[in-house]
Each structure stands twice: as structure tokens, then as C-alpha cells.
Motif scaffolding. Structure first.
Motif, PDB file in Angstrom:
ATOM      1  N   LYS A  89     -35.194  38.752 -12.955  1.00  0.00           N
ATOM      2  CA  LYS A  89     -33.938  39.069 -12.282  1.00  0.00           C
ATOM      3  C   LYS A  89     -32.808  39.114 -13.318  1.00  0.00           C
ATOM      4  CE  LYS A  89     -32.323  35.780  -9.756  1.00  0.00           C
ATOM      5  NZ  LYS A  89     -32.085  34.797  -8.694  1.00  0.00           N
ATOM      6  N   MET A  90     -32.844  38.187 -14.261  1.00  0.00           N
ATOM      7  CA  MET A  90     -31.780  38.135 -15.258  1.00  0.00           C
ATOM      8  C   MET A  90     -31.750  39.394 -16.129  1.00  0.00           C
ATOM      9  SD  MET A  90     -30.992  35.314 -18.168  1.00  0.00           S
ATOM     10  CE  MET A  90     -32.168  35.920 -19.352  1.00  0.00           C
ATOM     11  N   HIS A  91     -32.926  39.903 -16.517  1.00  0.00           N
ATOM     12  CA  HIS A  91     -32.966  41.050 -17.413  1.00  0.00           C
ATOM     13  C   HIS A  91     -32.866  42.390 -16.691  1.00  0.00           C
ATOM     14  CE1 HIS A  91     -33.728  38.671 -20.937  1.00  0.00           C
ATOM     15  NE2 HIS A  91     -34.787  38.101 -20.370  1.00  0.00           N
ATOM     16  N   LYS A  92     -33.320  42.453 -15.433  1.00  0.00           N
ATOM     17  CA  LYS A  92     -33.446  43.755 -14.775  1.00  0.00           C
ATOM     18  C   LYS A  92     -32.645  43.921 -13.483  1.00  0.00           C
ATOM     19  CE  LYS A  92     -35.949  45.716 -17.797  1.00  0.00           C
ATOM     20  NZ  LYS A  92     -35.372  46.822 -18.547  1.00  0.00           N
ATOM     21  N   LEU A  93     -31.848  42.939 -13.108  1.00  0.00           N
ATOM     22  CA  LEU A  93     -31.099  43.044 -11.855  1.00  0.00           C
ATOM     23  C   LEU A  93     -30.232  44.295 -11.807  1.00  0.00           C
ATOM     24  CD1 LEU A  93     -30.311  41.852  -9.124  1.00  0.00           C
ATOM     25  CD2 LEU A  93     -28.464  40.638 -10.293  1.00  0.00           C
ATOM     26  N   MET A  94     -29.639  44.655 -12.911  1.00  0.00           N
ATOM     27  CA  MET A  94     -28.728  45.803 -12.921  1.00  0.00           C
ATOM     28  C   MET A  94     -29.482  47.113 -12.653  1.00  0.00           C
ATOM     29  SD  MET A  94     -25.895  44.338 -13.211  1.00  0.00           S
ATOM     30  CE  MET A  94     -24.771  45.688 -13.440  1.00  0.00           C
ATOM     31  N   GLN A  95     -30.788  47.160 -12.951  1.00  0.00           N
ATOM     32  CA  GLN A  95     -31.569  48.368 -12.699  1.00  0.00           C
ATOM     33  C   GLN A  95     -32.314  48.332 -11.353  1.00  0.00           C
ATOM     34  OE1 GLN A  95     -32.290  46.780 -15.976  1.00  0.00           O
ATOM     35  NE2 GLN A  95     -30.508  47.894 -16.708  1.00  0.00           N
ATOM     36  N   MET A  96     -32.355  47.177 -10.701  1.00  0.00           N
ATOM     37  CA  MET A  96     -33.080  47.043  -9.434  1.00  0.00           C
ATOM     38  C   MET A  96     -32.310  47.694  -8.293  1.00  0.00           C
ATOM     39  SD  MET A  96     -34.420  43.116  -9.408  1.00  0.00           S
ATOM     40  CE  MET A  96     -35.657  42.531 -10.519  1.00  0.00           C
ATOM     41  N   ASP A  97     -33.056  48.253  -7.344  1.00  0.00           N
ATOM     42  CA  ASP A  97     -32.456  48.761  -6.113  1.00  0.00           C
ATOM     43  C   ASP A  97     -32.236  47.566  -5.189  1.00  0.00           C
ATOM     44  OD1 ASP A  97     -31.639  49.990  -3.792  1.00  0.00           O
ATOM     45  OD2 ASP A  97     -33.548  50.984  -3.399  1.00  0.00           O
ATOM     46  N   ASN A 111     -20.941  41.451  -1.743  1.00  0.00           N
ATOM     47  CA  ASN A 111     -20.667  40.471  -2.796  1.00  0.00           C
ATOM     48  C   ASN A 111     -21.504  40.750  -4.029  1.00  0.00           C
ATOM     49  OD1 ASN A 111     -18.802  39.149  -1.211  1.00  0.00           O
ATOM     50  ND2 ASN A 111     -20.184  37.488  -0.640  1.00  0.00           N
ATOM     51  N   LEU A 112     -22.785  41.096  -3.841  1.00  0.00           N
ATOM     52  CA  LEU A 112     -23.635  41.419  -4.982  1.00  0.00           C
ATOM     53  C   LEU A 112     -23.118  42.663  -5.692  1.00  0.00           C
ATOM     54  CD1 LEU A 112     -26.089  40.985  -6.768  1.00  0.00           C
ATOM     55  CD2 LEU A 112     -27.453  42.233  -5.075  1.00  0.00           C
ATOM     56  N   GLY A 113     -22.716  43.673  -4.923  1.00  0.00           N
ATOM     57  CA  GLY A 113     -22.165  44.896  -5.516  1.00  0.00           C
ATOM     58  C   GLY A 113     -20.933  44.605  -6.356  1.00  0.00           C
ATOM     59  N   PHE A 114     -20.038  43.770  -5.823  1.00  0.00           N
ATOM     60  CA  PHE A 114     -18.840  43.397  -6.580  1.00  0.00           C
ATOM     61  C   PHE A 114     -19.219  42.620  -7.835  1.00  0.00           C
ATOM     62  CE2 PHE A 114     -16.610  43.514  -2.292  1.00  0.00           C
ATOM     63  CZ  PHE A 114     -15.979  44.720  -2.542  1.00  0.00           C
ATOM     64  N   ALA A 115     -20.157  41.689  -7.691  1.00  0.00           N
ATOM     65  CA  ALA A 115     -20.569  40.876  -8.838  1.00  0.00           C
ATOM     66  C   ALA A 115     -21.184  41.752  -9.922  1.00  0.00           C
ATOM     67  CB  ALA A 115     -21.558  39.795  -8.390  1.00  0.00           C
ATOM     68  N   LYS A 116     -22.029  42.728  -9.538  1.00  0.00           N
ATOM     69  CA  LYS A 116     -22.622  43.622 -10.524  1.00  0.00           C
ATOM     70  C   LYS A 116     -21.542  44.414 -11.253  1.00  0.00           C
ATOM     71  CE  LYS A 116     -26.675  45.697  -9.341  1.00  0.00           C
ATOM     72  NZ  LYS A 116     -27.636  46.436  -8.499  1.00  0.00           N
ATOM     73  N   SER A 117     -20.568  44.882 -10.506  1.00  0.00           N
ATOM     74  CA  SER A 117     -19.468  45.644 -11.096  1.00  0.00           C
ATOM     75  C   SER A 117     -18.672  44.778 -12.074  1.00  0.00           C
ATOM     76  CB  SER A 117     -18.565  46.174  -9.982  1.00  0.00           C
ATOM     77  OG  SER A 117     -17.450  46.829 -10.527  1.00  0.00           O
ATOM     78  N   PHE A 118     -18.346  43.555 -11.648  1.00  0.00           N
ATOM     79  CA  PHE A 118     -17.593  42.646 -12.512  1.00  0.00           C
ATOM     80  C   PHE A 118     -18.387  42.288 -13.765  1.00  0.00           C
ATOM     81  CE2 PHE A 118     -15.232  40.951  -8.553  1.00  0.00           C
ATOM     82  CZ  PHE A 118     -14.253  41.911  -8.689  1.00  0.00           C
ATOM     83  N   TYR A 119     -19.701  42.117 -13.610  1.00  0.00           N
ATOM     84  CA  TYR A 119     -20.539  41.787 -14.756  1.00  0.00           C
ATOM     85  C   TYR A 119     -20.560  42.949 -15.747  1.00  0.00           C
ATOM     86  CZ  TYR A 119     -24.616  40.769 -17.602  1.00  0.00           C
ATOM     87  OH  TYR A 119     -25.455  40.549 -18.672  1.00  0.00           O
ATOM     88  N   GLU A 120     -20.740  44.180 -15.235  1.00  0.00           N
ATOM     89  CA  GLU A 120     -20.759  45.359 -16.101  1.00  0.00           C
ATOM     90  C   GLU A 120     -19.458  45.493 -16.890  1.00  0.00           C
ATOM     91  OE1 GLU A 120     -21.702  48.382 -13.163  1.00  0.00           O
ATOM     92  OE2 GLU A 120     -23.634  48.727 -14.148  1.00  0.00           O
ATOM     93  N   GLN A 121     -18.360  45.081 -16.295  1.00  0.00           N
ATOM     94  CA  GLN A 121     -17.052  45.175 -16.947  1.00  0.00           C
ATOM     95  C   GLN A 121     -16.746  43.965 -17.823  1.00  0.00           C
ATOM     96  OE1 GLN A 121     -14.159  45.848 -13.815  1.00  0.00           O
ATOM     97  NE2 GLN A 121     -15.489  47.373 -12.858  1.00  0.00           N
ATOM     98  N   GLY A 122     -17.698  43.007 -17.885  1.00  0.00           N
ATOM     99  CA  GLY A 122     -17.506  41.823 -18.714  1.00  0.00           C
ATOM    100  C   GLY A 122     -16.562  40.806 -18.107  1.00  0.00           C
ATOM    101  N   GLN A 123     -16.315  40.894 -16.808  1.00  0.00           N
ATOM    102  CA  GLN A 123     -15.354  39.993 -16.170  1.00  0.00           C
ATOM    103  C   GLN A 123     -15.977  38.693 -15.668  1.00  0.00           C
ATOM    104  OE1 GLN A 123     -13.329  42.242 -13.139  1.00  0.00           O
ATOM    105  NE2 GLN A 123     -12.454  43.684 -14.597  1.00  0.00           N
ATOM    106  N   ILE A 124     -17.312  38.668 -15.518  1.00  0.00           N
ATOM    107  CA  ILE A 124     -17.995  37.433 -15.120  1.00  0.00           C
ATOM    108  C   ILE A 124     -19.246  37.269 -15.977  1.00  0.00           C
ATOM    109  CG2 ILE A 124     -17.157  37.478 -12.717  1.00  0.00           C
ATOM    110  CD1 ILE A 124     -20.005  38.415 -11.898  1.00  0.00           C
ATOM    111  N   PRO A 125     -19.669  36.016 -16.195  1.00  0.00           N
ATOM    112  CA  PRO A 125     -20.893  35.781 -16.971  1.00  0.00           C
ATOM    113  C   PRO A 125     -22.132  36.005 -16.098  1.00  0.00           C
ATOM    114  CG  PRO A 125     -19.926  33.686 -16.333  1.00  0.00           C
ATOM    115  CD  PRO A 125     -18.970  34.761 -15.873  1.00  0.00           C
TER     116      PRO A 125
END
Length: 186
Positions: A89-97, A111-125
Motif C-alpha cells: 500500500k505504501m509503494h503503490k497506493l497512488m497507482q491503485m484504483d 478523504n482518501l482523494g484529498f489525502a492523495k492530492s495533498f501527498y502528491e503536492q508534498g503537503q502531507i507525509p
């Protein structure tokens, strides 16, 4: 949820070895395989904890299991149910449907969609991204276990409230070679 790519190893060899405690000499043949199987079934049906069914550990089962995270938490409690490798999950969550995760309402997916977006932008660890994944996310792992562990699991889970156990796992166990004699009717 599913179990696939199943292989069973060492059934006949373990049936033969189940008779070793009663062999007076090494290498002695103590009867036809039918007689040895009869004795092995009797030993498999002995009370749990008596030690007479230890030979079931020699019947190795390997399979792949796809299940939601909340099921993995229950699976991992079994000592002889070893996860060989699993989806990351840690390595591939961004590519998972993640659009089809079973949730109550859409808030968890939002919430997951927002978290993925924030992670991609470097806003959350990564820790915060992982904390926002719903428990319904299905992950696949390769498993190695044995008939003794499956016997224990089957009898503990055959009347469980979660459908994974009653509609997927227990019917799968029932389909294994000699499951009726060595696992189910014990």
C-alpha cells in the motif's frame, strides 16, 4: 475477496510419516497406503492439543489471497499462516484504483482523494496518506500454511459474522484434498 493459485504439497508423504511413532525400525514398511491413510485420519481426529495430529503440519498449502484490510488483521493472528509477500500500500497506493472501495457513503473516498492530492503536492507525509485509506481496500498476498493451521482456522471461523470466512475461506478449505477427513469432520 478471493483465494486463488492454490497448491497442496506433501499430503501422501505426511500420511506415511504419521505412522512413524509406531514403527519399531527405521525404513520398515508398515502396510499399504490405504492402511496408513486410515491411521492418519484417526490421528487427525484426535483431540486438539493431544499432539497426535501434528503430522498435519507437513501438509503444506500455498495460495494467493485477495481480501480487505480488515480481514488481513484477523488472518495475521494465526501463527502458521505466513505471508510470503504482499501488495505494498505504501509503494503503490497512488497507482491503485481506489474508486471501488466499499465504504459507508462517499466521505471516506473523498478523504482518501484529498489525502492523495495533498501527498502528491508534498503537503502531507506518507503516514497521513496511509491513515486515510479505508479498511475496505483490498490487498493481495501470497500465503504459506498447513493443514493443522487450516483445521484450527476452519473450526474457529465456520460460523463467523464476516462473509469472507463463511462464503470464501471455509468453502475453499472444504475443497482441499482430503479436507473432509482431515480438517472438517475433526
Amino acid at each position: 475477496m478471493k483465494i486463488f493459485n492454490c497448491k497442496v504439497y506433501g499430503l501422501q508423504e505426511s500420511i506415511i510419516r504419521s505412522g512413524y511413532p509406531m514403527k519399531p525400525y527405521i525404513g520398515e514398511i508398515w502396510g499399504p497406503i490405504e492402511k496408513q491413510t486410515e491411521v492418519a485420519i484417526k490421528l487427525a481426529n484426535s483431540p486438539i492439543g493431544s499432539g497426535h495430529s501434528n503430522w498435519l503440519k507437513g501438509v503444506v498449502v500455498q495460495m494467493d489471497v485477495e481480501a480487505p484490510q480488515y480481514v488481513w488483521m484477523q488472518i495475521e493472528r494465526y501463527q502458521f499462516f505466513t505471508i510470503i509477500s504482499s501488495q505494498s500500500k505504501m509503494h503503490k497506493l497512488m497507482q491503485m484504483d481506489t474508486s471501488n472501495i466499499p465504504t459507508v457513503g462517499s466521505m471516506a473516498l473523498d478523504n482518501l482523494g484529498f489525502a492523495k492530492s495533498f501527498y502528491e503536492q508534498g503537503q502531507i507525509p506518507i503516514d497521513e496518506l496511509m491513515a486515510n485509506v479505508p479498511m475496505g481496500l483490498e490487498l493481495t498476498a501470497g500465503i504459506t500454511t498447513n493443514y493443522m493451521c487450516l483445521k484450527n482456522m476452519y473450526h474457529q471461523r465456520k460460523n463467523h459474522r464476516l462473509k469472507f470466512w463463511t462464503e470464501v475461506f471455509c468453502p475453499w478449505v472444504e475443497s482441499l484434498p482430503m479436507a473432509k477427513e482431515l480438517i472438517i469432520d475433526c
